[in-house]
Design a protein around this motif. Structure first.
Motif, PDB file in Angstrom:
ATOM      1  N   GLU A  99      32.091  18.519  18.669  1.00 48.30           N
ATOM      2  CA  GLU A  99      31.086  19.154  17.771  1.00 48.30           C
ATOM      3  C   GLU A  99      31.819  20.234  16.904  1.00 48.30           C
ATOM      4  O   GLU A  99      31.622  20.316  15.762  1.00 48.30           O
ATOM      5  CB  GLU A  99      29.972  19.549  18.567  1.00 48.30           C
ATOM      6  N   VAL A 104      29.610  19.852  13.409  1.00 49.76           N
ATOM      7  CA  VAL A 104      28.102  19.338  13.370  1.00 49.76           C
ATOM      8  C   VAL A 104      27.723  19.069  14.905  1.00 49.76           C
ATOM      9  O   VAL A 104      28.441  18.807  15.814  1.00 49.76           O
ATOM     10  CB  VAL A 104      28.281  18.165  12.585  1.00 49.76           C
ATOM     11  N   HIS A 105      26.568  19.220  15.183  1.00 46.37           N
ATOM     12  CA  HIS A 105      25.924  19.098  16.567  1.00 46.37           C
ATOM     13  C   HIS A 105      25.587  17.547  16.756  1.00 46.37           C
ATOM     14  O   HIS A 105      25.213  16.960  15.801  1.00 46.37           O
ATOM     15  CB  HIS A 105      24.837  19.934  16.939  1.00 46.37           C
ATOM     16  N   SER A 108      22.813  15.241  14.650  1.00 47.36           N
ATOM     17  CA  SER A 108      22.718  15.607  13.460  1.00 47.36           C
ATOM     18  C   SER A 108      23.658  15.397  12.468  1.00 47.36           C
ATOM     19  O   SER A 108      24.670  14.889  13.005  1.00 47.36           O
ATOM     20  CB  SER A 108      22.314  17.352  13.562  1.00 47.36           C
ATOM     21  N   ARG A 109      23.557  15.890  11.278  1.00 43.10           N
ATOM     22  CA  ARG A 109      24.543  15.622  10.127  1.00 43.10           C
ATOM     23  C   ARG A 109      24.641  16.821   9.516  1.00 43.10           C
ATOM     24  O   ARG A 109      23.949  17.594   9.516  1.00 43.10           O
ATOM     25  CB  ARG A 109      24.069  14.496   9.160  1.00 43.10           C
ATOM     26  N   SER A 110      25.953  16.948   8.789  1.00 41.38           N
ATOM     27  CA  SER A 110      26.435  18.152   8.141  1.00 41.38           C
ATOM     28  C   SER A 110      25.355  18.372   7.034  1.00 41.38           C
ATOM     29  O   SER A 110      24.733  17.362   6.533  1.00 41.38           O
ATOM     30  CB  SER A 110      27.627  18.134   7.707  1.00 41.38           C
ATOM     31  N   GLU A 111      25.207  19.492   6.460  1.00 38.19           N
ATOM     32  CA  GLU A 111      24.284  20.001   5.470  1.00 38.19           C
ATOM     33  C   GLU A 111      24.458  19.174   4.207  1.00 38.19           C
ATOM     34  O   GLU A 111      23.652  18.724   3.537  1.00 38.19           O
ATOM     35  CB  GLU A 111      24.193  21.446   5.241  1.00 38.19           C
ATOM     36  N   SER A 116      28.310  12.886  10.396  1.00 42.03           N
ATOM     37  CA  SER A 116      27.234  12.855  11.316  1.00 42.03           C
ATOM     38  C   SER A 116      27.808  12.558  12.617  1.00 42.03           C
ATOM     39  O   SER A 116      28.823  11.679  12.662  1.00 42.03           O
ATOM     40  CB  SER A 116      26.050  12.080  11.167  1.00 42.03           C
TER      41      SER A 116
END
Length: 561
Positions: A99, A104-105, A108-111, A116
């Motif tokens: 992560e 990124v967690h 989820s995916r990055s902004e 992801s």
């Protein structure tokens, strides 16, 4: 939508197509033909339906069931393994490290949508964990986060394999014992189906996928029902700690196909399907290459090997579901339905894929069939024990000094596999527990190593042979941590078809986090009893036994039914 009244001219028999996400046999295209961009779209079900010419409702249910469709996706999609073997390899630290490296967690995916991350459970790299898939590229070993972050060389080590029996059966091709497709032409030219079935019956071959049902009995059950019949090779190996099927599909795909061809011949099935979990992209690619090569060589087709027998073999990929390894759930997925377990009866041998009599055998099971037909069932039955014949591929996890897949006779003492073949634990670590047979198998302690590796012997200690994967836990992890990882697996992978398992797995997960006490112990006991008695399939019924065996080994209080 009504079934078309006639097959359009020039169109091949759709029953032989790759049938994943098929709905009432109304389309021809496998899920692999769906562009990856559609899978990551919020409108994916509708877009897929439009691409395949289906009503949206036909796709919505399956698409919202399978993890490959529900996962949040960026332009770069990484799947990191959080299952038992990789968890044991790093004491659970690698997910947080990945992560941090990707920014990124998990889940989820990055902004900006560039990357992801998805936590999955088993990628078949249990011998060299932790592991991840970066798209379709597999990475494994120490420094996984650095590999994904680009600051370390990428590694994807091959599976070490060896045979301890002196008579390689399923590893014959891997260890130079015999060439694939050396049995099928002779059988096709001069034998009859009963000859093949009789040898498998004499061999006392049992399924290696977990249930241990006699292969010949299943084949004969299918023959009691009229054709057309289907045989499915189950390559949806998902038990953390097991990678035998991945080894066979990637490194000896022709032997898998030959075993499938012999099974099809024995039951009079013109169609054979290899179902491969999506976490094994290389296995699917190798099998597709092998099918094309076998077709070119004349082993398959309308006159397979000059026999007059029509045989078509096909490769289908799953879409992320552990329970789809259960045969009825697998058949649901192939038919375009949610991959949940069916009530039985009817059994698949009577009413399986699209209502046809269907035999489902594990990849390792079918890989033994060419050797059995070549050398005779009696030779195979002479291996193993009086009650459980043959060999099994025991897979040792990364914690061992010499991890890998070892073909051993059923009944080999666990100590020989752990100490002599595996070399004990690496780095002088102290063995605390062994998980055998995956999350539905069970746990043994260091004092249990003289138990034979057989289903009968293991069941007396609350465990099960299953896929014969062996995951070692050292003393860096507490019993509570291992228990939490087991409940995490159960909660995430329950198909949700029945409430005892769907609700019980989540309640068990929550109860594992609560401190011991009389009320908590009573509630834990209720959960275990309800899951064991009321679950529809072995997943929900076996989780309580695995929890209890873990509690016995680690001395955890409050987990008795």
């Amino acid at each position: 939508m009504q079934e078309p009244s006639a097959e359009p001219q020039g169109r091949r028999d759709r029953s032989n197509d790759d049938p994943f996400l098929r709905y009432a046999r109304r389309f021809d295209r496998p899920i692999g033909d769906v562009p990856d961009a559609l899978r990551s779209s919020r409108a994916a079900p509708a877009d897929i339906a439009r691409t395949l010419g289906l009503p949206a409702a036909a796709v919505e249910g399956p698409a919202t069931f399978f993890a490959d469709f529900t996962a949040t996706r960026g332009a770069r999609h990484v799947r990191v393994c959080a299952a038992a073997a990789c968890f044991a390899a790093t004491a659970g630290t690698h997910v947080a490290e990945v992560e941090a490296a990707l920014g990124v967690h998990a889940g989820s995916r990055s902004e900006d949508g560039s990357v992801s991350l998805q936590a999955v459970r088993c990628l078949g790299y249990c011998f060299s964990g932790p592991a991840a898939l970066d798209g379709v590229d597999a990475l494994a070993g120490p420094g996984l986060a650095a590999q994904l972050g680009g600051s370390a060389p990428r590694t994807s080590p091959p599976i070490p394999v060896a045979c301890d029996t002196g008579v390689p059966v399923v590893t014959a091709g891997l260890l130079g014992g015999s060439q694939p497709w050396s049995v099928w032409p002779g059988v096709a030219a001069s034998a009859n189906p009963e000859d093949v079935l009789a040898e498998v019956e004499a061999a006392q071959l049992r399924g290696r996928g977990g249930a241990g049902f006699r292969a010949a009995a299943k084949w004969r059950a299918a023959l009691e029902h009229p054709a057309p019949r289907v045989v499915v090779a189950n390559g949806d190996e998902g038990d953390p700690g097991s990678y035998a099927d991945r080894l066979l599909m990637e490194e000896d795909p022709h032997r898998v196909l030959e075993g499938l061809a012999l099974a099809c011949f024995a039951v009079g099935a013109a169609t054979g399907i290899v179902f491969v979990r999506s976490e094994y992209p290389r296995a699917a690619a190798r099998l597709r290459e092998a099918v094309a090569q076998a077709r070119t060589a004349g082993h398959l087709g309308p006159d397979a090997a000059g026999s007059g027998f029509s045989l078509g073999l096909h490769v289908v990929e799953g879409a992320g579901s552990y329970v789809s390894g259960e045969e009825t759930a697998l058949l649901n997925g192939l038919a375009g339905l949610r991959g949940v377990v069916r009530s039985r009866p009817p059994f698949p041998t009577g009413r399986g894929l699209h209502g046809r009599p269907t035999v489902v055998n594990n990849v390792e099971t079918l890989s033994a069939v060419p050797w059995i037909v070549q050398h005779g069932g009696a030779a195979y039955a002479a291996l193993g024990t009086a009650d459980e014949a043959g060999t099994v591929l025991a897979c040792l996890s990364e914690r061992f000094r010499r991890p890998g897949a070892y073909e051993v006779e059923i009944g080999t003492p666990v100590r020989r596999i752990v100490d002599d073949l595996g070399g004990g634990l690496r780095d002088g670590a102290t063995l605390r527990a062994l998980q055998i047979g995956g999350p539905l198998g069970g746990f043994l302690g260091p004092e249990d190593l003289d138990i034979p590796l057989s289903d009968d012997a293991l069941s007396k200690h609350g465990a099960a042979l299953g896929h014969a994967g062996i995951v070692a836990f050292d003393d860096r992890l507490t019993g509570g941590q291992v228990l939490q990882n087991l409940w995490d697996f159960a909660a995430e992978e329950s198909c949700g078809q029945c409430s005892p398992c769907r609700v019980g797995s989540w309640r068990g997960r929550g109860l594992a986090e609560r401190p011991d006490g009389p009320a908590v112990s009573r509630e834990r006991g209720e959960v275990l009893r309800t899951m064991a008695a009321g679950s529809l399939c072995a997943f929900g019924r076996r989780v309580p036994a695995a929890v209890q065996s873990l509690a016995r080994v680690y001395g955890l209080a409050g987990w008795t039914p």
